[in-house]
Design a protein around this motif. Structure first.
Motif, PDB file in Angstrom:
ATOM      1  N   GLY A  16     106.826  71.319 124.079  1.00 35.43           N
ATOM      2  CA  GLY A  16     107.439  71.280 125.392  1.00 35.43           C
ATOM      3  C   GLY A  16     107.742  69.879 125.889  1.00 35.43           C
ATOM      4  O   GLY A  16     108.050  69.685 127.065  1.00 35.43           O
ATOM      5  N   LYS A  66     109.871  66.323 126.371  1.00 31.54           N
ATOM      6  CA  LYS A  66     111.289  66.136 126.685  1.00 31.54           C
ATOM      7  C   LYS A  66     112.037  65.501 125.526  1.00 31.54           C
ATOM      8  O   LYS A  66     113.240  65.243 125.624  1.00 31.54           O
ATOM      9  N   LEU A 115     122.493  72.817 122.394  1.00 26.84           N
ATOM     10  CA  LEU A 115     121.121  72.577 122.840  1.00 26.84           C
ATOM     11  C   LEU A 115     121.094  71.888 124.203  1.00 26.84           C
ATOM     12  O   LEU A 115     120.251  72.199 125.052  1.00 26.84           O
ATOM     13  N   LYS A 116     122.031  70.963 124.443  1.00 31.65           N
ATOM     14  CA  LYS A 116     122.074  70.261 125.718  1.00 31.65           C
ATOM     15  C   LYS A 116     122.468  71.197 126.860  1.00 31.65           C
ATOM     16  O   LYS A 116     122.071  70.992 128.009  1.00 31.65           O
ATOM     17  N   ARG A 173     121.524  74.346 126.924  1.00 28.28           N
ATOM     18  CA  ARG A 173     120.317  75.144 127.155  1.00 28.28           C
ATOM     19  C   ARG A 173     119.217  74.326 127.837  1.00 28.28           C
ATOM     20  O   ARG A 173     118.503  74.839 128.697  1.00 28.28           O
ATOM     21  N   ARG A 174     119.051  73.073 127.407  1.00 22.96           N
ATOM     22  CA  ARG A 174     117.985  72.224 127.939  1.00 22.96           C
ATOM     23  C   ARG A 174     118.554  70.822 128.203  1.00 22.96           C
ATOM     24  O   ARG A 174     118.394  69.907 127.375  1.00 22.96           O
ATOM     25  N   GLU A 197     117.720  68.379 129.997  1.00 23.89           N
ATOM     26  CA  GLU A 197     116.788  67.258 130.101  1.00 23.89           C
ATOM     27  C   GLU A 197     116.262  66.792 128.748  1.00 23.89           C
ATOM     28  O   GLU A 197     115.616  65.746 128.641  1.00 23.89           O
ATOM     29  N   LEU A 198     116.547  67.555 127.692  1.00 26.72           N
ATOM     30  CA  LEU A 198     115.973  67.276 126.377  1.00 26.72           C
ATOM     31  C   LEU A 198     116.687  66.117 125.678  1.00 26.72           C
ATOM     32  O   LEU A 198     117.918  66.080 125.611  1.00 26.72           O
ATOM     33  N   PRO A 246     109.119  75.822 123.851  1.00 32.27           N
ATOM     34  CA  PRO A 246     110.426  76.067 124.473  1.00 32.27           C
ATOM     35  C   PRO A 246     111.562  75.259 123.867  1.00 32.27           C
ATOM     36  O   PRO A 246     112.701  75.732 123.794  1.00 32.27           O
ATOM     37  N   ASN A 247     111.268  74.025 123.423  1.00 29.66           N
ATOM     38  CA  ASN A 247     112.315  73.211 122.798  1.00 29.66           C
ATOM     39  C   ASN A 247     112.752  73.799 121.460  1.00 29.66           C
ATOM     40  O   ASN A 247     113.951  73.876 121.157  1.00 29.66           O
ATOM     41  N   ALA A 300     114.752  76.982 121.903  1.00 26.71           N
ATOM     42  CA  ALA A 300     116.154  76.702 122.235  1.00 26.71           C
ATOM     43  C   ALA A 300     116.931  76.289 120.986  1.00 26.71           C
ATOM     44  O   ALA A 300     118.072  76.732 120.781  1.00 26.71           O
ATOM     45  N   GLU A 308     120.050  78.386 119.291  1.00 25.64           N
ATOM     46  CA  GLU A 308     121.354  77.773 119.017  1.00 25.64           C
ATOM     47  C   GLU A 308     121.691  77.870 117.529  1.00 25.64           C
ATOM     48  O   GLU A 308     122.858  78.052 117.151  1.00 25.64           O
TER      49      GLU A 308
END
Length: 306
Positions: free
Chosen positions: A94, A96, A118-119, A121-122, A124-125, A287-288, A291, A295
């Motif tokens: 989890g 970042k 991916l960006k 979906r998340r 902040e990642l 979670p990362n 995601a 994808e």
């Protein structure tokens, strides 16, 4: 020793009941049945070896013992939640930042598409890419230096007990010749016709290297390799310069088909690479990684339709 009947889950149920003072409402908050809540409170009393409540009709009234437990149970659950979060951060769960290993050849089309998806979906990642050979990336994943890798799983032995594999697509191998080469063959390439030619190759450990070796074993001769390099782009630059021939995966065709001559291999030498996402099974709920896996499934579905 703490009695085995005393668990974090039962303490959470106890805290929910102490907040609601009603079994039905506590059960609704926790997504449990009223019977499960009642059973958990009763077994907690058994583990503590003292009563926590007295019955007043259908209600359970807290005794002073329950009030004493409430203070400490609240601290215990809060501390454990902090401990779990700290442990997950230390393990990269989890976080970042996601460290992903990839083959050089996948940076042309596959990796950019995965990053863009991916960006979304998340947002902040932050994604950190590490490029290398099949074997190098697998070693780094095993050592915990990478969170996930994109490699050819048809050319590597991946421990199915430790790692999840998600295939993205399959790729055929082609013969790549300098643009200046005069090819006597048309259609498919029989490697035996190239016995006297010079070749360039990837170093050992790269996915295409294994296919290269297998193809020439079938052809029955050892190719005259001028040089071995550590990335597929350098190898194809040498082919473009006329240094020699090589074998490349089909995913490179879009960039190099106008600068090198590409021929499909004759049936006897045909082979396929399976490109897969590989990540630790122990982190399947990260979670990362969830995601990234989602994808990757979208990419695999689009690849099958092409």
């Amino acid at each position: 020793m703490i009695d085995s009947e005393i668990t974090f889950r039962k303490l959470e149920i106890f805290l929910a009941y102490m907040e609601k003072q009603n079994i039905t409402r506590a059960a609704e908050q926790l997504g449990l049945s009223s019977v499960s809540v009642h059973r958990a409170l009763h077994s907690l009393e058994e583990g503590l070896r003292c009563p926590l409540f007295i019955h007043r009709g259908r209600n359970l009234l807290p005794l002073p013992a329950a009030e004493a437990l409430l203070e400490h149970a609240t601290q215990v659950i809060e501390q454990m939640e902090h401990g779990i979060q700290a442990t997950q951060r230390a393990a990269g769960f989890g976080d970042k930042r996601l460290k992903v290993g990839t083959l050089y050849s996948l940076t042309l089309e596959t990796i950019p598409r995965l990053i863009m998806g991916l960006k979304l979906r998340r947002p902040e990642l932050e994604l950190e890419l590490v490029m290398g050979s099949n074997s190098d990336l697998l070693h780094k994943l095993e050592d915990g230096q990478l969170d996930a890798i994109l490699i050819s799983t048809s050319d590597s032995s991946v421990d199915a007990q430790r790692y999840d594999q998600l295939p993205l697509f399959q790729d055929d191998i082609f013969l790549a010749a300098p643009a200046s080469a005069e090819l006597a063959c048309e259609g498919t390439a029989d490697l035996r016709d190239f016995k006297k030619k010079k070749f360039v190759s990837l170093a050992e450990g790269f996915a295409t290297y294994h296919g290269f070796q297998e193809a020439f074993q079938v052809a029955g001769f050892e190719p005259d390799i001028v040089t071995r390099v550590n990335d597929i782009f350098s190898m194809l630059s040498l082919v473009q310069a006329g240094v020699g021939y090589t074998l490349i995966p089909g995913r490179m065709k879009g960039v190099y088909e106008n600068t090198v001559k590409l021929l499909p291999l004759a049936e006897a030498y045909q082979m396929r690479q399976t490109i897969s996402l590989v990540f630790p099974h122990s982190r399947e709920h990260d979670p990362n990684l969830l995601a990234l896996a989602a994808e990757s499934r979208m990419y695999a579905l689009a690849s099958r339709k092409r």
